[in-house]
Structures are given as structure tokens and as C-alpha cells.
Scaffold this active site. Structure first.
Site, mmCIF file in Angstrom:
data_model
loop_
_atom_site.group_PDB
_atom_site.id
_atom_site.type_symbol
_atom_site.label_atom_id
_atom_site.label_comp_id
_atom_site.label_asym_id
_atom_site.label_seq_id
_atom_site.Cartn_x
_atom_site.Cartn_y
_atom_site.Cartn_z
ATOM 1 N N GLY A 189 54.700 -14.374 41.576
ATOM 2 C CA GLY A 189 54.673 -13.688 42.970
ATOM 3 C C GLY A 189 53.273 -13.047 43.263
ATOM 4 C CG ASN A 249 55.528 -9.397 40.593
ATOM 5 O OD1 ASN A 249 55.940 -8.255 40.411
ATOM 6 N ND2 ASN A 249 55.067 -9.958 41.878
ATOM 7 C CB SER A 301 63.894 -2.392 39.981
ATOM 8 O OG SER A 301 64.214 -1.534 40.966
ATOM 9 C CE1 TYR A 324 65.560 -6.364 43.338
ATOM 10 C CE2 TYR A 324 65.923 -4.124 43.240
ATOM 11 C CZ TYR A 324 65.028 -4.939 43.026
ATOM 12 O OH TYR A 324 63.830 -4.681 42.755
ATOM 13 C CB ALA A 325 71.710 -2.404 41.181
ATOM 14 C CE LYS A 343 64.200 -6.907 39.881
ATOM 15 N NZ LYS A 343 63.079 -7.726 39.387
#
Length: 258
Positions: free
Chosen positions: A15, A81, A135, A149-150, A153
Site C-alpha cells: 500500500g 501497511n 490502528s 475493522y477494530a 486490527k
């Protein structure tokens, strides 16, 4: 640190054509590294060696690794990334199996897949550094915005720690960098979209989102270059005794100790 403390090092930044990834690629190149960047599509301009690859596709990851081995003989630094928030907000009832699998594949499995394919060479040469870009959402989920998403991560954080422990005596260091709100083009688009959906101005949207996380004590988002400078330090010889740690770069926004 010396300006050219990464001279003769080979670095792959996934990325690496925009946002935080591009900032990292530029920073490592400035420090003397030979930098390879990968993304699904080639940008109009890049100062680094580009290889197109979809890291959620195992065959494309294998092809990426083969091209790197043939052209550069391997890598010394891997910056995982690639990732992002691709699923809708609204909590558990809005998230399907497809959503969960999509988020885990992009934010967790893609890193695991690439690590697995480059690690034999790093272990053989008894040196290497892997950085996982996570994150602060991994420690502070917002159920109405980024649940899947959380979770992905948080899983990446746990995997990264386990891998660091496994590789600590093999000369390979593994670290995690967890940015908070960072002023990238993607973040600006997300904030604008959130404001439109909520029927408020972008400025009000930013304040509302920041309030959910307790705000940013430093009063601003990070710049991508600031994240890149942290990554540079962590892959440099100055950080030779660091492994297995998560480094939040969030302007003090995480309301927790550690």
C-alpha cells in the site's frame, strides 16, 4: 540517527503509493534504502520500484515474492501497511459473514500471508524487520462505526506479538505501529462522507467523531510523515533491541495506560 542509516537495505512497503504507505516509502528511501512498493493499481507517478499485487490473492502474493527475489534477492524490511475500513457502520446487525471475512482478509490475513512467504529468507540471513501498521481502533472499537475493522486490527496486534516472540532469537524483529486519526486523502474522504450521512458539516463531523474517542489532546490529526518517521526509527539500527511492542501514534487520544 544518521541520515543514511538504511543504506544497502531493501524495503517492501505494501500500500505504498498513497497516504501513510507513500510517506513511509519516501522516508525509507531518503534514509538510503532501496524501496519496493506494491498496490493493486500503479499510480501515475512513483519514485520507487512498483509491483502490482492484490495481497488478498495468494497467487499474486507468490508472484510478488518471486519478482522481488529475482530482482533484488530478497528484502530486509517489510512494512505491512495494506488495510482499511471497508465495512458499514451500524453495529453487529449490519455486518454479514461477507463483511467480517472481507475485513479480516484485508487487515489480518494479507499480512500473515506475506510474512509467511518472506520470513524464510529473513531467518536464513538472520536479520530482518517486519512492521505491521495497525490502528488505535484495535484498542478502542467504536461499535457504530468500525466494529469489524477494530476486531481485525486487534487480531493483527495479537498475531504481531506472537510472531515477535517466535522470531526473537532468530534475528528478526517484529513491531506494530498503531496510528490514530491521520490526515490522509482517505481519512478526509471518510470524514466528509460521515458528515454528509449525518447531515452535518465536515467540521462538525470531525468534532463528533473525535468526541467519541475522547478527543485528541494535541488538538490535531497526525501527518503521514510523522508516522513515517516513527517507522524509520523502528526499522533502523537505533531500535535494534526493540521487538514485540505496539507503538501508538495518536496525539495522546487513547484514554488508557499501555
Amino acid at each position: 540517527m544518521e541520515l543514511k542509516d538504511l543504506k544497502e537495505k531493501r524495503a517492501l512497503v505494501t500500500g505504498g503509493t498513497k497516504g501513510i504507505g507513500k510517506a513511509i516509502a519516501d522516508e525509507l528511501a531518503e534514509a538510503g534504502a532501496t524501496v519496493i512498493v506494491t498496490a493493486r493499481t500503479k499510480p501515475e507517478q512513483t519514485a520507487h520500484h512498483f509491483i502490482a499485487a492484490d495481497l488478498t490473492n495468494a497467487n499474486e502474493v507468490a508472484a510478488l515474492a518471486k519478482e522481488i527475489a529475482n530482482t533484488f534477492g530478497g528484502i530486509d524490511i517489510l512494512i505491512n501497511n495494506v488495510g482499511g475500513l471497508t465495512t458499514p457502520g451500524g453495529g453487529h446487525s449490519t455486518l454479514t459473514d461477507v463483511h467480517w471475512n472481507q475485513e479480516l482478509d484485508l487487515n489480518l490475513i494479507s499480512a500473515i500471508r506475506l510474512d509467511r512467504i518472506v520470513l524464510p529468507q529473513m531467518i536464513k540471513q538472520k536479520s530482518g524487520v517486519i512492521i505491521h501498521i495497525s490502528s488505535i481502533a484495535g484498542k478502542q472499537a467504536l461499535w457504530n462505526l468500525n466494529m469489524a475493522y477494530a476486531v481485525s486490527k486487534a487480531a493483527l496486534n495479537s498475531y504481531s506479538k506472537a510472531l515477535a516472540t517466535e522470531l526473537a532469537d532468530k534475528g528478526v524483529r517484529v513491531l506494530t505501529v498503531a496510528p490514530g486519526a491521520t490526515r490522509t486523502e482517505t481519512m478526509v474522504k471518510f470524514l466528509n462522507g460521515y458528515a454528509i450521512s449525518a447531515g452535518i458539516t465536515p467540521e462538525e463531523g470531525i468534532k463528533q467523531l473525535m468526541a467519541q474517542t475522547g478527543g485528541i489532546p494535541m488538538g490535531r490529526m497526525a501527518e503521514p510523515e510523522e508516522v513515517a518517521q516513527l517507522v524509520h526509527f523502528l526499522v533502523s539500527p537505533s531500535a535494534a533491541y526493540l521487538t514485540g511492542t505496539i507503538y501508538a501514534i495518536d496525539g495522546g487520544s487513547l484514554p488508557v495506560v499501555g
